[in-house]
Design a protein around this motif. Structure first.
Motif, short mmCIF file in Angstrom:
data_model
loop_
_atom_site.label_atom_id
_atom_site.label_comp_id
_atom_site.label_asym_id
_atom_site.label_seq_id
_atom_site.Cartn_x
_atom_site.Cartn_y
_atom_site.Cartn_z
N PHE A 1 0.82 -0.87 -0.09
CA PHE A 1 0.18 -0.41 0.20
C PHE A 1 0.85 1.04 -0.20
O PHE A 1 2.12 1.84 0.38
CB PHE A 1 -0.82 -0.26 1.61
N CYS A 2 0.15 2.54 -0.74
CA CYS A 2 1.00 3.39 -0.44
C CYS A 2 -0.15 4.23 -0.16
O CYS A 2 -1.82 4.54 -0.02
CB CYS A 2 1.39 3.98 -2.31
N ALA A 3 0.76 5.21 0.75
CA ALA A 3 -0.37 6.59 1.31
C ALA A 3 0.17 7.65 1.62
O ALA A 3 1.66 7.88 1.06
CB ALA A 3 -0.78 5.46 2.83
N LEU A 4 -0.66 8.59 1.92
CA LEU A 4 -0.71 9.97 1.48
C LEU A 4 -1.07 10.59 3.39
O LEU A 4 -2.25 10.52 3.95
CB LEU A 4 -0.73 10.66 0.01
N SER A 5 -0.36 11.66 3.38
CA SER A 5 -0.21 11.77 4.26
C SER A 5 -0.55 13.43 4.53
O SER A 5 0.84 14.04 3.91
CB SER A 5 0.37 11.59 6.03
N GLU A 6 -1.13 14.83 4.26
CA GLU A 6 -1.38 16.19 4.37
C GLU A 6 -0.67 16.97 5.55
O GLU A 6 -1.74 16.52 6.40
CB GLU A 6 -2.61 16.72 3.80
N ARG A 7 0.51 17.90 5.71
CA ARG A 7 0.37 18.19 6.61
C ARG A 7 -0.87 19.53 6.57
O ARG A 7 -0.56 19.88 8.27
CB ARG A 7 1.86 19.61 6.73
N GLY A 8 -1.09 19.95 6.24
CA GLY A 8 -2.36 20.56 6.64
C GLY A 8 -3.68 20.02 7.20
O GLY A 8 -4.32 21.01 7.11
N ASP A 9 -3.55 18.90 7.22
CA ASP A 9 -5.14 18.16 7.77
C ASP A 9 -4.42 17.89 9.36
O ASP A 9 -3.01 17.15 9.68
CB ASP A 9 -5.10 16.75 7.23
N SER A 10 -5.10 18.69 9.94
CA SER A 10 -4.63 18.69 11.57
C SER A 10 -4.70 17.30 12.43
O SER A 10 -3.88 16.91 12.78
CB SER A 10 -5.64 19.59 12.31
N SER A 11 -5.49 16.86 11.12
CA SER A 11 -4.74 14.93 11.78
C SER A 11 -3.69 14.34 11.24
O SER A 11 -3.71 12.74 11.60
CB SER A 11 -5.98 14.39 11.27
N TYR A 12 -3.68 14.51 10.41
CA TYR A 12 -2.68 14.00 9.84
C TYR A 12 -3.22 12.00 9.13
O TYR A 12 -1.97 11.34 9.02
CB TYR A 12 -1.33 13.91 10.96
N LYS A 13 -4.17 12.40 9.58
CA LYS A 13 -4.55 10.54 8.83
C LYS A 13 -4.05 10.20 7.22
O LYS A 13 -3.20 10.87 6.74
CB LYS A 13 -6.10 10.95 8.39
N LEU A 14 -4.28 8.92 7.14
CA LEU A 14 -3.37 7.98 5.81
C LEU A 14 -4.33 8.22 5.06
O LEU A 14 -5.44 7.98 5.43
CB LEU A 14 -2.77 7.33 6.55
N ILE A 15 -4.15 8.73 3.53
CA ILE A 15 -4.45 8.35 2.56
C ILE A 15 -4.11 7.13 2.01
O ILE A 15 -3.29 7.34 2.11
CB ILE A 15 -4.63 9.80 1.54
N PHE A 16 -4.77 6.14 1.69
CA PHE A 16 -4.26 4.73 1.46
C PHE A 16 -5.02 4.19 0.07
O PHE A 16 -5.59 4.65 -0.65
CB PHE A 16 -4.94 3.28 1.73
N GLY A 17 -3.77 3.82 -1.26
CA GLY A 17 -4.54 3.80 -2.39
C GLY A 17 -4.28 2.32 -1.54
O GLY A 17 -5.18 1.68 -0.68
N SER A 18 -5.37 1.54 -3.25
CA SER A 18 -5.96 0.42 -2.89
C SER A 18 -5.22 -1.02 -2.65
O SER A 18 -5.76 -1.97 -2.19
CB SER A 18 -7.00 0.31 -4.29
N GLY A 19 -3.76 -0.67 -3.24
CA GLY A 19 -2.70 -1.46 -2.88
C GLY A 19 -2.57 -2.21 -4.53
O GLY A 19 -3.70 -2.65 -4.87
N THR A 20 -1.33 -3.11 -4.24
CA THR A 20 -0.98 -3.99 -5.30
C THR A 20 -0.74 -5.12 -4.93
O THR A 20 0.16 -5.27 -3.47
CB THR A 20 -0.03 -3.60 -6.03
N ARG A 21 -0.81 -5.80 -5.07
CA ARG A 21 -0.72 -6.76 -4.90
C ARG A 21 0.47 -8.30 -5.32
O ARG A 21 0.43 -7.90 -6.78
CB ARG A 21 -1.84 -8.40 -5.24
N LEU A 22 1.06 -8.01 -5.37
CA LEU A 22 2.40 -8.91 -5.26
C LEU A 22 2.17 -10.61 -4.65
O LEU A 22 2.42 -10.33 -3.77
CB LEU A 22 3.34 -7.93 -5.33
N LEU A 23 2.44 -11.07 -6.04
CA LEU A 23 2.58 -12.98 -6.53
C LEU A 23 4.56 -13.13 -6.63
O LEU A 23 4.45 -12.99 -8.04
CB LEU A 23 1.70 -13.20 -6.54
N VAL A 24 5.42 -13.59 -5.97
CA VAL A 24 6.33 -14.01 -6.40
C VAL A 24 6.43 -15.31 -6.81
O VAL A 24 6.32 -16.30 -5.56
CB VAL A 24 7.72 -13.64 -5.78
N ARG A 25 6.77 -16.30 -7.49
CA ARG A 25 6.37 -17.43 -7.97
C ARG A 25 7.88 -18.08 -7.86
O ARG A 25 8.79 -17.79 -8.55
CB ARG A 25 5.77 -17.74 -8.96
N PRO A 26 8.39 -19.30 -7.80
CA PRO A 26 9.38 -20.17 -7.46
C PRO A 26 10.23 -20.28 -8.54
O PRO A 26 9.15 -20.67 -9.38
CB PRO A 26 9.25 -20.87 -5.80
#
Lengths: 114, 116
Positions: B91-116
């Motif tokens: 997951f990638c996420a963003l937090s803004e200094r102008g946001d008083s709560s500094y909450k994280l805004i997440f992306g929807s995620g990338t599922r990585l599968l590494v096969r042997p």
């Protein structure tokens, strides 16, 4: 140095029951965040608390959900009269304060509503 | 409004391949933080990196590297010589200094599968 602790790790409730999720922040951390992760989705912010104060609850559903972080003890996320749509993973994160923005996450509580 | 987009829903690679996970963000704030978290199959969230908006220097940590480009609002993550243990949702996420709560805004995620 213990990390963020959440309990229970798994919680099963029937529709209409109450769910209580607990979060103990890392030692020295006074800021707590709650996030919800629905199946196959990213995390969504719910609420931000400091000791005895709710700072931002813009992500909390208007009804049935409440949160607290008392002076003593863990932070509690409470869901009343649960419905199937509440089934999700609930994550707690803590940070030392606004000067340090990194949030460290607990292992999450997986809530299943039957 | 702030937003994080991870366009790659799922990536599958063979072990030892290099893989890049894309992250594009939107913000009106001039001061913000970007994060990457890893969620392995066990479900916990593991912090990987934090980068502030004033520091565009790329970072390398072992097999992991991050490329931050403000001009394209991107913060991409590359794993070199991938291993099976890298299989996770990232997951990638963003937090803004102008946001008083500094909450994280997440992306929807990338599922990585590494096969042997």
């Amino acid at each position: 140095n213990a990390g963020v602790m959440q309990n229970p790790r798994h919680l099963v409730r029937r529709r209409g029951q109450e769910a209580r999720l607990r979060c103990s922040p890392m030692k020295g951390h006074s800021h707590v965040y709650w996030y919800r992760q629905l199946p196959e989705e990213g995390l969504k912010f719910m609420v931000y608390l400091q000791k005895e104060n709710i700072i931002d609850e813009s992500g909390m559903p208007k009804e049935r959900f409440s949160a607290e972080f008392p002076k003593e003890g863990p932070s509690i996320l409470r869901i009343q009269q649960v419905v199937r749509g509440d089934s999700a993973a609930y994550f707690c994160a803590s940070s030392p304060g606004l000067d340090t923005d990194t949030q460290y996450f607990g292992p999450g509580t997986r809530l299943t509503v039957l | 409004a702030q937003k994080v987009t991870q366009a790659q829903t799922e990536i599958s690679v063979v072990e030892k391949e290099d893989v890049t996970l894309d992250c594009v963000y939107e913000t009106r704030d001039t001061t913000y933080y970007l994060f990457w978290y890893k969620q392995p199959p066990s479900g916990e969230l593991v912090f990987l990196i934090r980068r502030n908006s004033f520091d565009e220097q790329n970072e390398i940590s072992g097999r992991y590297s991050w490329n931050f480009q403000k001009s394209t609002s991107s913060f991409n993550f590359t794993i070199t010589a991938s291993q099976v243990v890298d299989s996770a949702v990232y997951f990638c996420a963003l937090s803004e200094r102008g946001d008083s709560s500094y909450k994280l805004i997440f992306g929807s995620g990338t599922r990585l599968l590494v096969r042997p």
